[in-house]
Design a protein around this motif. Sequence first.
Motif, short mmCIF file in Angstrom:
data_model
loop_
_atom_site.label_atom_id
_atom_site.label_comp_id
_atom_site.label_asym_id
_atom_site.label_seq_id
_atom_site.Cartn_x
_atom_site.Cartn_y
_atom_site.Cartn_z
N LEU A 287 -8.65 -34.61 -65.93
CA LEU A 287 -8.06 -35.80 -65.33
C LEU A 287 -8.21 -36.97 -66.30
O LEU A 287 -9.28 -37.21 -66.84
N VAL A 288 -7.11 -37.72 -66.48
CA VAL A 288 -7.10 -38.85 -67.40
C VAL A 288 -7.17 -40.17 -66.65
O VAL A 288 -8.01 -41.01 -66.93
N THR A 289 -6.27 -40.38 -65.68
CA THR A 289 -6.26 -41.64 -64.94
C THR A 289 -5.49 -41.47 -63.63
O THR A 289 -4.66 -40.54 -63.49
N PHE A 290 -5.79 -42.39 -62.68
CA PHE A 290 -5.06 -42.51 -61.41
C PHE A 290 -4.40 -43.87 -61.28
O PHE A 290 -4.00 -44.25 -60.18
N ASP A 291 -4.27 -44.61 -62.36
CA ASP A 291 -3.73 -45.96 -62.30
C ASP A 291 -2.25 -45.95 -61.91
O ASP A 291 -1.52 -45.00 -62.22
N LYS A 292 -1.83 -47.04 -61.25
CA LYS A 292 -0.43 -47.27 -60.87
C LYS A 292 0.13 -46.13 -60.03
O LYS A 292 1.31 -45.77 -60.14
N GLU A 293 -0.72 -45.54 -59.18
CA GLU A 293 -0.32 -44.46 -58.26
C GLU A 293 0.28 -43.28 -59.02
O GLU A 293 1.26 -42.66 -58.59
N GLN A 294 -0.33 -42.96 -60.17
CA GLN A 294 0.11 -41.84 -60.99
C GLN A 294 -1.07 -40.91 -61.23
O GLN A 294 -2.22 -41.35 -61.32
N ILE A 295 -0.77 -39.63 -61.34
CA ILE A 295 -1.77 -38.63 -61.74
C ILE A 295 -1.42 -38.19 -63.16
O ILE A 295 -0.35 -37.61 -63.40
#
Length: 401
Positions: free
Chosen positions: A362-370
Amino acid sequence: MLFRLISRQNSPPSILSSLRRLCHGPSPPPPPPSRLRDYGFVPPDTLSPRNPNPDFSGRYRSRSQRKREKPHYRPPSSLDRAGRRPVHSDLPFDFRFSYTESDPNVRPIGVREPRYSPFGPDRVDRVWTGVCAPAVDPTVRSVDGDGGESQREELEAMARESREVVLGEPLTEAERKKFVESCQRNRTKRQINLGRDGLTHNMLNDIHNNWKNAEAVRIKCMGVPTVDMNNVCTQIEDKTGGKIIHQHCGLVMLYRGRNYDPRKRPVIPLMLWKPHEPVYPRLIKTVIDGLTIEETKAMRKRGLQAPVLTKLAKNGYYNGLVPMVRDAFMTDELVRIDCKGLEKSDYKKIGCKLRDLVPCILVTFDKEQIVVWRGKEYATNPQQTSHDDIFSNIIEHQNKS
């Protein structure tokens, strides 16, 4: 009118009294004086009490003692046990709020609230540990010193035997089609919805309630649990003791068994509230393993600019998401999934499932993105197949056909 004029002119009181006498008539004469004392009459104390505020409590004490006081109204409550014993259940598994969205192999690092049992105080004879209510008391140690594993295995073996007895002989194809047809939408409205919380504990009671009047029940699965439908089907069969006779996308038909008796159904205590989820380790690390801080920041920025693989709909069916991500990793290093409109907890759970099932990082969950990364060792992973292997398998299959 005359009275008002005279009153305004401040007339003397003699004129006012005469006017009142004319208006209201003559006043009655005063009563004659009493002559009882001339005959030696003495009134009792009750007629002329010396104490102006007498105390009558002594006279009516016996009457008040005989009268029972009305008890105060207490609304009915499921928490009031009134001396009843805790409920005992013979189910061999640990009681959890959700059986599909919690992994017993992952241990939390803390709890968010005191360890109050969601079943209520003294309602179940199992200890609540903050995560589950184990079938074997963790405070009791066995003689073998295996931590109760032998007792747990005995319970599971007994449960398997009883499940085989209840299921009986397997259904024929004609019987299976009959039950599947009886569970269709145009035949019955009986349906159990399985949402973002997955297979919950109270849902087991709903399934047995439907089995009272129907031999098969329809379950509709939506949202986060559908990422891993194999786990959902396994947990449904394991926890209910039934048999899945049909599955199409998120619709599951669950059969109760030939020898099922509703009067001998297992005891399933209900949870009165949803317990708080325990604290687990962070899904997104500050620095990804094997990378520096600058490389991690650059990868997150590049991942948010990557093309979108797919957009997830709310309460949708996500069973094809895992193979879709695996196929995308054959050509792209980073994969982005659009989750706009979903709850934050939902796409975090989806990311956690992708991390374990694909597998990926997992890299990021920013801006409602996986955003997920396939990792440096993706090509050397023996579970992944290359393009040459896929094409060779297709050619072999065409030659055989």
